[in-house]
Design a protein around this motif. Structure first.
Motif, PDB file in Angstrom:
ATOM      1  N   VAL A 297       0.861  -1.172   0.000  1.00  0.00           N
ATOM      2  CA  VAL A 297       0.000   0.000   0.000  1.00  0.00           C
ATOM      3  C   VAL A 297       0.903   1.229   0.000  1.00  0.00           C
ATOM      4  O   VAL A 297       1.945   1.238   0.653  1.00  0.00           O
ATOM      5  CB  VAL A 297      -0.928   0.035   1.243  1.00  0.00           C
ATOM      6  CG1 VAL A 297      -1.758   1.319   1.254  1.00  0.00           C
ATOM      7  CG2 VAL A 297      -1.850  -1.163   1.250  1.00  0.00           C
ATOM      8  N   ARG A 298       0.500   2.287  -0.723  1.00  0.00           N
ATOM      9  CA  ARG A 298       1.301   3.502  -0.762  1.00  0.00           C
ATOM     10  C   ARG A 298       0.388   4.718  -0.889  1.00  0.00           C
ATOM     11  O   ARG A 298      -0.791   4.601  -1.252  1.00  0.00           O
ATOM     12  CB  ARG A 298       2.270   3.462  -1.942  1.00  0.00           C
ATOM     13  CG  ARG A 298       1.578   3.462  -3.294  1.00  0.00           C
ATOM     14  CD  ARG A 298       2.549   3.263  -4.433  1.00  0.00           C
ATOM     15  NE  ARG A 298       1.844   3.151  -5.709  1.00  0.00           N
ATOM     16  CZ  ARG A 298       2.410   2.757  -6.838  1.00  0.00           C
ATOM     17  NH1 ARG A 298       3.698   2.427  -6.842  1.00  0.00           N
ATOM     18  NH2 ARG A 298       1.713   2.674  -7.950  1.00  0.00           N
ATOM     19  N   LEU A 299       0.954   5.869  -0.611  1.00  0.00           N
ATOM     20  CA  LEU A 299       0.237   7.120  -0.807  1.00  0.00           C
ATOM     21  C   LEU A 299       0.242   7.478  -2.287  1.00  0.00           C
ATOM     22  O   LEU A 299       1.256   7.318  -2.967  1.00  0.00           O
ATOM     23  CB  LEU A 299       0.907   8.230   0.007  1.00  0.00           C
ATOM     24  CG  LEU A 299       0.760   8.117   1.525  1.00  0.00           C
ATOM     25  CD1 LEU A 299       1.678   9.112   2.222  1.00  0.00           C
ATOM     26  CD2 LEU A 299      -0.683   8.340   1.950  1.00  0.00           C
ATOM     27  N   LYS A 300      -0.881   7.965  -2.769  1.00  0.00           N
ATOM     28  CA  LYS A 300      -0.997   8.302  -4.177  1.00  0.00           C
ATOM     29  C   LYS A 300      -0.209   9.564  -4.513  1.00  0.00           C
ATOM     30  O   LYS A 300      -0.051  10.464  -3.689  1.00  0.00           O
ATOM     31  CB  LYS A 300      -2.469   8.524  -4.548  1.00  0.00           C
ATOM     32  CG  LYS A 300      -3.332   7.286  -4.480  1.00  0.00           C
ATOM     33  CD  LYS A 300      -4.760   7.628  -4.857  1.00  0.00           C
ATOM     34  CE  LYS A 300      -5.671   6.405  -4.788  1.00  0.00           C
ATOM     35  NZ  LYS A 300      -7.066   6.734  -5.131  1.00  0.00           N
ATOM     36  N   LYS A 301       0.254   9.621  -5.755  1.00  0.00           N
ATOM     37  CA  LYS A 301       0.918  10.821  -6.257  1.00  0.00           C
ATOM     38  C   LYS A 301      -0.057  11.747  -6.973  1.00  0.00           C
ATOM     39  O   LYS A 301       0.266  12.906  -7.221  1.00  0.00           O
ATOM     40  CB  LYS A 301       2.060  10.431  -7.194  1.00  0.00           C
ATOM     41  CG  LYS A 301       3.192   9.681  -6.481  1.00  0.00           C
ATOM     42  CD  LYS A 301       4.343   9.394  -7.424  1.00  0.00           C
ATOM     43  CE  LYS A 301       5.482   8.693  -6.691  1.00  0.00           C
ATOM     44  NZ  LYS A 301       6.617   8.382  -7.596  1.00  0.00           N
ATOM     45  N   SER A 302      -1.239  11.228  -7.284  1.00  0.00           N
ATOM     46  CA  SER A 302      -2.263  12.065  -7.906  1.00  0.00           C
ATOM     47  C   SER A 302      -3.627  11.438  -7.678  1.00  0.00           C
ATOM     48  O   SER A 302      -3.752  10.209  -7.563  1.00  0.00           O
ATOM     49  CB  SER A 302      -2.004  12.234  -9.408  1.00  0.00           C
ATOM     50  OG  SER A 302      -2.107  10.987 -10.073  1.00  0.00           O
ATOM     51  N   VAL A 303      -4.647  12.264  -7.606  1.00  0.00           N
ATOM     52  CA  VAL A 303      -6.036  11.811  -7.451  1.00  0.00           C
ATOM     53  C   VAL A 303      -6.920  12.627  -8.377  1.00  0.00           C
ATOM     54  O   VAL A 303      -6.583  13.756  -8.743  1.00  0.00           O
ATOM     55  CB  VAL A 303      -6.528  11.951  -5.995  1.00  0.00           C
ATOM     56  CG1 VAL A 303      -5.760  11.033  -5.071  1.00  0.00           C
ATOM     57  CG2 VAL A 303      -6.422  13.393  -5.528  1.00  0.00           C
ATOM     58  N   ARG A 304      -8.051  12.044  -8.740  1.00  0.00           N
ATOM     59  CA  ARG A 304      -9.015  12.737  -9.597  1.00  0.00           C
ATOM     60  C   ARG A 304     -10.397  12.569  -8.983  1.00  0.00           C
ATOM     61  O   ARG A 304     -10.835  11.456  -8.703  1.00  0.00           O
ATOM     62  CB  ARG A 304      -8.996  12.171 -11.014  1.00  0.00           C
ATOM     63  CG  ARG A 304      -9.898  12.902 -11.994  1.00  0.00           C
ATOM     64  CD  ARG A 304      -9.895  12.190 -13.345  1.00  0.00           C
ATOM     65  NE  ARG A 304      -8.545  12.139 -13.888  1.00  0.00           N
ATOM     66  CZ  ARG A 304      -7.992  13.124 -14.585  1.00  0.00           C
ATOM     67  NH1 ARG A 304      -8.669  14.230 -14.817  1.00  0.00           N
ATOM     68  NH2 ARG A 304      -6.770  12.995 -15.062  1.00  0.00           N
ATOM     69  N   ILE A 305     -11.086  13.694  -8.774  1.00  0.00           N
ATOM     70  CA  ILE A 305     -12.419  13.664  -8.176  1.00  0.00           C
ATOM     71  C   ILE A 305     -13.409  14.316  -9.136  1.00  0.00           C
ATOM     72  O   ILE A 305     -13.275  15.508  -9.454  1.00  0.00           O
ATOM     73  CB  ILE A 305     -12.446  14.404  -6.825  1.00  0.00           C
ATOM     74  CG1 ILE A 305     -11.408  13.807  -5.868  1.00  0.00           C
ATOM     75  CG2 ILE A 305     -13.828  14.330  -6.197  1.00  0.00           C
ATOM     76  CD1 ILE A 305     -11.381  14.455  -4.512  1.00  0.00           C
ATOM     77  N   PRO A 306     -14.388  13.568  -9.641  1.00  0.00           N
ATOM     78  CA  PRO A 306     -15.394  14.148 -10.549  1.00  0.00           C
ATOM     79  C   PRO A 306     -16.210  15.226  -9.848  1.00  0.00           C
ATOM     80  O   PRO A 306     -16.390  15.187  -8.626  1.00  0.00           O
ATOM     81  CB  PRO A 306     -16.266  12.943 -10.923  1.00  0.00           C
ATOM     82  CG  PRO A 306     -15.438  11.746 -10.594  1.00  0.00           C
ATOM     83  CD  PRO A 306     -14.594  12.127  -9.430  1.00  0.00           C
TER      84      PRO A 306
END
Length: 268
Positions: A174-183
């Motif tokens: 498990v790791r922390l994300k480098k990017s996220v996308r929220i509609p």
């Protein structure tokens, strides 16, 4: 609404590495007010003082099955390094037929070998999670406990499960994300107070005394009516990768979500 089947819940309760005092289907994703941040995200954000007064309830508890093994390996490697460092000066004091250059070579070999093994064990065990607690205070937060080379605890608190993703890297699950996308639909549905250019802390690593060692922050960028994209980066000595039992990752349900790059823009 996301649900976990009864069979899956039964298998998870039988797994020895963690205990679930409440049903796992209660661990649904909710975008949370973040603790240490530059800007607020939720309209219901509270101050740190008010947050500490909230009642904390534990949802999941995980103990690494190899915690003692890693601890003993690290202790043994540190002891061997200390002995090598202590014995090396004696080589130059005790009378011997070995030349000074030969003694220096022996001492250097002993120190480098012991130091290399200690560094390898520390590197392999840096991301190993000895404890994981999923708590409500008042939102869902995850606290990963790891240990550094000197067996000192490092506690990484993730304030929003949205920023976690499964990983298949070596010694990382498990790791922390480098990017996220929220509609935009989800932003409106959950009442998120996101703005273009906003920055906030989504995770931080502290020592056992609560001193902050590093943090993971996100910079939000709006993409018109499509929604928001968050670019993440670390600062300081943040622990961003975690090695836990893969079965527990499955049991976490939507707490650990797929990489945004593998999904379309319509949803996460």
């Amino acid at each position: 609404m996301f649900r976990i089947s009864r069979a899956t819940c039964q298998n998870l309760h039988n797994f020895k590495s963690f205990r679930a005092p409440i049903p796992l289907h209660a661990l649904l994703y909710t975008h949370l007010p973040l603790s240490r941040k530059v800007s607020t995200v939720s309209k219901s954000d509270s101050t740190p003082t008010a947050t500490t007064k909230e009642k904390t309830s534990q949802l999941l508890e995980y103990d690494g099955p190899l915690s003692q093994t890693y601890g003993r390996l690290k202790a043994f490697s540190l002891t061997s390094l200390a002995l090598a460092a202590g014995v090396t000066p004696l080589m130059f004091i005790i009378d011997s037929s070995v030349s000074t250059g030969g003694r220096a070579m022996l001492g250097l070999t002993a120190l480098s070998t012991s130091g290399l093994s200690t560094a390898l064990i520390a590197w392999a065990g840096k991301s190993y999670v000895t404890k994981l607690r999923v708590v409500e205070e008042p939102g869902t937060r995850l606290r990963f406990t790891t240990k550094n080379m000197f067996l000192q605890e490092r506690i990484t608190t993730v304030y929003d499960p949205l920023f976690l993703e499964p990983a298949e890297e070596y010694l990382t699950k498990v790791r922390l994300k480098k990017s996220v996308r929220i509609p935009m639909e989800e932003v409106k549905r959950l009442g998120m107070n996101l703005n273009d250019g906003m920055e906030e802390t989504v995770a931080e690593t502290t020592d056992s005394k609560g001193n902050v060692k590093g943090w993971w922050e996100v910079h939000w960028r709006r993409e018109g009516s499509a929604g928001f994209v968050g670019e993440c980066r670390g600062a300081g000595s943040i622990i961003s990768a975690f090695n836990i039992d893969p079965k527990f990752v499955v049991g976490m349900g939507r707490l650990v979500r797929p990489n945004p790059s593998t999904t379309n823009k319509e949803g996460l």
